[in-house]
Design an enzyme around this catalytic site. Sequence first.
Site, PDB file in Angstrom:
ATOM      1  N   HIS A   1       0.816  -1.217   0.000  1.00 38.19           N
ATOM      2  CA  HIS A   1       0.000   0.000   0.000  1.00 38.19           C
ATOM      3  C   HIS A   1       0.852   1.271   0.000  1.00 38.19           C
ATOM      4  CE1 HIS A   1       0.433  -0.180   4.513  1.00 38.19           C
ATOM      5  NE2 HIS A   1       0.377   1.142   4.397  1.00 38.19           N
TER       6      HIS A   1
ATOM      7  N   GLU B   1      19.197   8.149   6.882  1.00 40.51           N
ATOM      8  CA  GLU B   1      18.577   9.329   7.489  1.00 40.51           C
ATOM      9  C   GLU B   1      18.436   9.150   8.999  1.00 40.51           C
ATOM     10  OE1 GLU B   1      18.098  12.386   7.929  1.00 40.51           O
ATOM     11  OE2 GLU B   1      16.838  12.793   6.164  1.00 40.51           O
TER      12      GLU B   1
ATOM     13  N   ASP C   1      17.482  12.593  11.188  1.00 37.39           N
ATOM     14  CA  ASP C   1      16.639  13.755  11.490  1.00 37.39           C
ATOM     15  C   ASP C   1      16.180  14.359  10.163  1.00 37.39           C
ATOM     16  OD1 ASP C   1      15.515  16.212  12.174  1.00 37.39           O
ATOM     17  OD2 ASP C   1      16.969  16.604  13.760  1.00 37.39           O
TER      18      ASP C   1
ATOM     19  N   ASP D   1      23.256  14.892  10.229  1.00 32.33           N
ATOM     20  CA  ASP D   1      22.930  14.775  11.649  1.00 32.33           C
ATOM     21  C   ASP D   1      24.163  14.321  12.413  1.00 32.33           C
ATOM     22  OD1 ASP D   1      20.234  15.167  10.771  1.00 32.33           O
ATOM     23  OD2 ASP D   1      20.164  13.040  10.282  1.00 32.33           O
TER      24      ASP D   1
ATOM     25  N   ASP E   1       0.377  -7.738   1.783  1.00 34.59           N
ATOM     26  CA  ASP E   1       0.769  -6.316   1.770  1.00 34.59           C
ATOM     27  C   ASP E   1       2.301  -6.205   1.787  1.00 34.59           C
ATOM     28  OD1 ASP E   1       0.638  -3.581   1.834  1.00 34.59           O
ATOM     29  OD2 ASP E   1      -0.022  -3.437   3.926  1.00 34.59           O
TER      30      ASP E   1
ATOM     31  N   SER F   1       4.075   2.697   8.177  1.00 38.90           N
ATOM     32  CA  SER F   1       3.766   1.633   7.230  1.00 38.90           C
ATOM     33  C   SER F   1       4.967   1.288   6.362  1.00 38.90           C
ATOM     34  CB  SER F   1       2.605   2.047   6.326  1.00 38.90           C
ATOM     35  OG  SER F   1       1.401   2.100   7.039  1.00 38.90           O
TER      36      SER F   1
END
Length: 373
Positions: A161, A178, A180, A186, A222, A322
């Site tokens: 989804h 990643e 922040d 960071d 999913d 998700s």
Amino acid sequence: MRILDVLVTACALAAVVSAGRLKRQSELECRDARNRTGTCGSIEECDGLSWIVEAGRRPTPIEFNFLKKSVCGRTKTRVHICCAPSSSQPPPEDHPNKHLVEQGKLCGTIVHQRIRGGDEVPIGKHPWMAVLFYRDLITGSIRPGCGGALISQQHVLTAAHCVTDLGDAELMFVRLGEHDLTSREDCQQRADGSPICNHPQNFRINASLFHEGYSRINSSNDIALIKLDRPVLEDDFVGKICLPFGIAGHRDYTGVNLTAAGYGRLGPSSSSPSSQVLMEVRLPGVDQRVCSDVITRNKGVITDKQICAGGEDGRDSCDGDSGGPLIAPTPTGPPYSLVGVVSFGAVRCGEGGVPSVNTRVSEYLNWILDRLD
């Protein structure tokens, strides 16, 4: 001694079924340790389980416990095991593409030591964490929307989804390394006071493939695979998570501390802010039957291809998480394996004792490996 002989001599198993209870094994349906429907028969005839005893190999305690809970009957000389349909495929451990997820650095390791009720993590603690960015087709703004997990040097696993039926949004790029979202680089301090700084990497999307059986109505299947436009540069902040081969795929995670990570909402309300820094939360694995009862009472449906976690007030994955990883260490610690992909949960996350429902990655290993190139 063969595993079947071991099982026959185990007192706990001898009492499971009386000798006259089993008729014709091939005609009996059964449930295995993960509550999957299967056929009762010899372990050697089950492609998905025969590797456990191949070439006289003795099972580990975890494997033995899985087999013990999957016993469906016995004769005078043999114990029979429930072989689930998904186990009838060739074992993913023998898949010709398995080497593609093994290339590069060792998976599932951490060099450096909002999810509701979670905690900000040190930089680099989840080097496999991917952030999916989307463009709003009405306003043109670009924002993060889903998570994912790096499983090879060029592939990210996420939820179906997150890549299809996006409405007024378009998946634009994937970011790895990643921490922040508000800053380009960071930095945190090591114990000795010296700085440690990450270097996020952005990738265009070469292809996104979602499961052909995905249903938006009930969130079945999913799961999706994203191929990045180039291989990642593995470093202290970007690295692969292990796929749940072998023991990790057969382990019973009920009561086991699992970890979810992401940038989702920090509270139960739709107006609760999302986290700008990577967060994690520990969630206990939930028994499949218990979870099914709870989800059914809340008008949902789950299958044996999903794994549940949480159900504790104030601690949950949430909107925005998700597609992100649900991970588990081995019983003795790292490396970590990707046991679930965050799929759905309660509307008001972290309330009502409703567990989060995650796609069970071990059920899709062949599907994943078939699509790697």
